[in-house]
Scaffold this motif. Structure first.
Motif, PDB file in Angstrom:
ATOM      1  N   MET A   1       0.848  -1.198   0.000  1.00 61.77           N
ATOM      2  CA  MET A   1       0.000   0.000   0.000  1.00 61.77           C
ATOM      3  C   MET A   1       0.886   1.251   0.000  1.00 61.77           C
ATOM      4  O   MET A   1       1.875   1.327   0.713  1.00 61.77           O
ATOM      5  N   ALA A   2       0.518   2.232  -0.802  1.00 65.15           N
ATOM      6  CA  ALA A   2       1.293   3.472  -0.875  1.00 65.15           C
ATOM      7  C   ALA A   2       1.147   4.262   0.418  1.00 65.15           C
ATOM      8  O   ALA A   2       0.095   4.276   1.052  1.00 65.15           O
ATOM      9  N   ASP A   3       2.222   4.898   0.824  1.00 61.73           N
ATOM     10  CA  ASP A   3       2.189   5.728   2.030  1.00 61.73           C
ATOM     11  C   ASP A   3       1.447   7.025   1.755  1.00 61.73           C
ATOM     12  O   ASP A   3       1.418   7.520   0.629  1.00 61.73           O
ATOM     13  N   LYS A   4       0.855   7.556   2.809  1.00 55.81           N
ATOM     14  CA  LYS A   4       0.257   8.881   2.681  1.00 55.81           C
ATOM     15  C   LYS A   4       1.354   9.903   2.423  1.00 55.81           C
ATOM     16  O   LYS A   4       2.430   9.830   3.002  1.00 55.81           O
ATOM     17  N   SER A  42      -4.124  11.439   1.204  1.00 60.34           N
ATOM     18  CA  SER A  42      -4.389   9.999   1.165  1.00 60.34           C
ATOM     19  C   SER A  42      -3.323   9.369   0.283  1.00 60.34           C
ATOM     20  O   SER A  42      -2.537  10.088  -0.350  1.00 60.34           O
ATOM     21  N   PRO A  43      -3.230   8.048   0.242  1.00 57.70           N
ATOM     22  CA  PRO A  43      -2.192   7.414  -0.586  1.00 57.70           C
ATOM     23  C   PRO A  43      -2.172   7.955  -2.012  1.00 57.70           C
ATOM     24  O   PRO A  43      -3.181   7.926  -2.719  1.00 57.70           O
ATOM     25  N   GLY A  44      -1.002   8.522  -2.399  1.00 57.80           N
ATOM     26  CA  GLY A  44      -0.836   9.007  -3.761  1.00 57.80           C
ATOM     27  C   GLY A  44      -1.304  10.414  -4.005  1.00 57.80           C
ATOM     28  O   GLY A  44      -1.190  10.920  -5.123  1.00 57.80           O
ATOM     29  N   ILE A  45      -1.840  11.089  -2.992  1.00 62.62           N
ATOM     30  CA  ILE A  45      -2.325  12.457  -3.196  1.00 62.62           C
ATOM     31  C   ILE A  45      -1.923  13.312  -1.998  1.00 62.62           C
ATOM     32  O   ILE A  45      -2.051  12.891  -0.847  1.00 62.62           O
ATOM     33  N   LYS A  77     -12.106  10.512   0.010  1.00 64.53           N
ATOM     34  CA  LYS A  77     -11.057   9.570   0.391  1.00 64.53           C
ATOM     35  C   LYS A  77      -9.882  10.330   0.996  1.00 64.53           C
ATOM     36  O   LYS A  77      -9.352  11.259   0.394  1.00 64.53           O
ATOM     37  N   GLY A  78      -9.512   9.953   2.191  1.00 63.89           N
ATOM     38  CA  GLY A  78      -8.415  10.628   2.873  1.00 63.89           C
ATOM     39  C   GLY A  78      -8.879  11.553   3.982  1.00 63.89           C
ATOM     40  O   GLY A  78      -8.060  12.098   4.720  1.00 63.89           O
TER      41      GLY A  78
END
Length: 229
Positions: A1-4, A42-45, A77-78
């Motif tokens: 899972m990508a990190d925040k 959130s992950p990726g943003i 999301k996030g």
């Protein structure tokens, strides 16, 4: 899972906290200000991009954002409950600020007004305290600052600190004041030496040294009114 993607991981030029510190809050966009509050995306943003998404759904209108519910904000999301509450708390503070009149800065253009302002700080003291009042060109108070507690000498009162605070506050007028718990309003030789040191420092920095007041409970001595400044 990508990190925040947290603000701490951004490149320095993109970090809104540092941008606010260096350039002031007015330099930040609404999304950047909100990103400081939520702290992470959130992950990726990033947090800024997340806030751009939220504002986009509100037609980039902070008033519309303030009408959102916690549940509606959590649909993004996030954004969890804590972030949603933080956003709404910030919006509510903004609305409350609009309802409050700006605090009027006191006019301290005379020794009597200075005395009345500082008397409440000093009337019950059993030791000497020194204060500096920093003002704009209209004699409106910008900031007051206690310089020392327990003794008034050139050693106890750092003239460099006085000038530093005046420059940082963009003050053009400066007043020094201290109390005499003994009740005597007569200046001492130490008072005279300190007055002269502050006068010379202000002269170099082109700051108007308006007065040095000695305050007791019910009376004052003004170097300016006595023709000594």
């Amino acid at each position: 899972m990508a990190d925040k993607l947290t603000i701490a991981k951004w490149s320095p030029e993109d970090q809104p906290r540092e941008k606010l510190r260096d350039l002031g809050p007015q330099a930040l966009s609404d999304a950047e200000l909100l990103a400081i509050l939520v702290g992470s995306g959130s992950p990726g943003i990033s947090a800024v991009d997340l806030m751009k998404q939220v504002l986009g759904k509100c037609n980039n209108n902070l008033n519309t954002l303030g009408k959102k519910t916690i549940r509606e904000l959590m649909e993004f999301k996030g954004i969890g409950e804590a972030k949603a509450i933080t956003i709404l708390a910030a919006c509510e503070l903004g609305k409350r600020r609009q309802r409050v009149q700006a605090e009027e800065r006191p006019d301290l253009g005379t020794a009597t007004r200075i005395y009345n302002y500082l008397h409440t700080h000093m009337q019950d003291l059993d030791v000497e305290e020194a204060w500096v009042l920093l003002m704009n060109q209209n004699y409106r108070l910008i900031k007051d600052l206690r310089l020392s507690h327990g003794g008034i000498t050139e050693t106890a009162v750092d003239v460099r600190l006085i000038i530093k605070e005046a420059v940082l506050a963009n003050a053009t007028i400066l007043v020094l004041a201290h109390n005499h718990p003994s009740g005597s309003i007569s200046p001492s030789k130490e008072d005279d030496r300190l007055t002269e040191s502050v006068r010379k420092a202000c002269e170099v920095m082109r700051i108007h040294f308006q007065d040095h007041l000695i305050i007791t409970d019910g009376h004052y001595y003004s170097y300016h009114e006595q023709g000594r400044l």
